[in-house]
Enzyme design. Structure first.
Site: not given
Length: 211
Positions: A107, A157, A188
């Protein structure tokens, strides 16, 4: 830049291996966050794991954002350079060849890893990027010279737009990187399939000598 510039942990390799890892956590993580993941995908590898220097309501990050999905690109540039200086110093201190250092980012960590690849490719040999976002087209055309990069996206996501992965892949390929794109049936967050894909991909890089 001193390695003291980032709070971090360093763990030497448990046995001689072909590569080491720089671990880059997501929002709210810290220098310990990615170690269990690294132990699954690259058991025994040497680890350098810094903590992001930006605080978002108490949650560590590697660079600022204006809102979820709205990244501060100028801060990304500046902090990518600062992180690259740290990575170079840590590599020198611990006798790690940049060609044998792979970033493993999740991320926000995957996004700062893109900064290392695009702005300072001299400090990395390759990367595994979990749930990266496309940052900007406005980056220099630096040579990535066959560096292997794995992009892992979640089909469901809600944070990363679906066209980001192919855009990142194209941007890296234009600079000479050898990019592998994989998607999993996930949001995610990471799932077991992410770990299996990353572990196999890294093992193949070792077997082929591609790094």
């Amino acid at each position: 830049m001193s390695t003291q510039s980032f709070q971090h942990i360093y763990r030497p390799a448990e046995r001689a291996g072909p590569y080491s890892l720089i671990l880059l956590h997501g929002t709210g993580g810290d220098e310990n966050d990615m170690v269990p993941l690294a132990d699954l995908i690259a058991p025994g590898a040497a680890l350098i794991s810094p903590r992001g220097q930006v605080s978002e309501n108490g949650a560590p990050r590697f660079f600022r954002r204006f809102a979820e999905g709205a990244l501060d690109v100028e801060d990304w540039r500046e902090r990518s350079e600062g992180l690259a200086d740290f990575v170079a110093s840590a590599s020198t201190e611990h006798g790690i060849s940049p060609n044998a250092l792979f970033a493993v980012g999740y991320s926000n960590g995957a996004n700062i890893a893109q900064g290392l690849l695009l702005l300072r490719p001299d400090v990395l040999g390759g990367a595994v990027l979990f749930r990266p976002m496309f940052i900007t087209d406005d980056v220099p055309m630096k040579d990535l010279a066959g560096r292997p990069v794995l992009l892992l996206g979640g089909i469901h996501d809600p944070i990363t737009p679906p066209d980001d992965l192919p855009r990142i892949a194209q941007q890296l390929q234009q600079r000479g990187a050898r990019v592998t794109v994989k998607t999993v049936q996930a949001s995610h967050g990471l799932i077991r399939e992410d770990i299996i894909i990353a572990q196999r991909w890294l093992a193949e890089r070792v077997g082929s000598g591609e790094r």
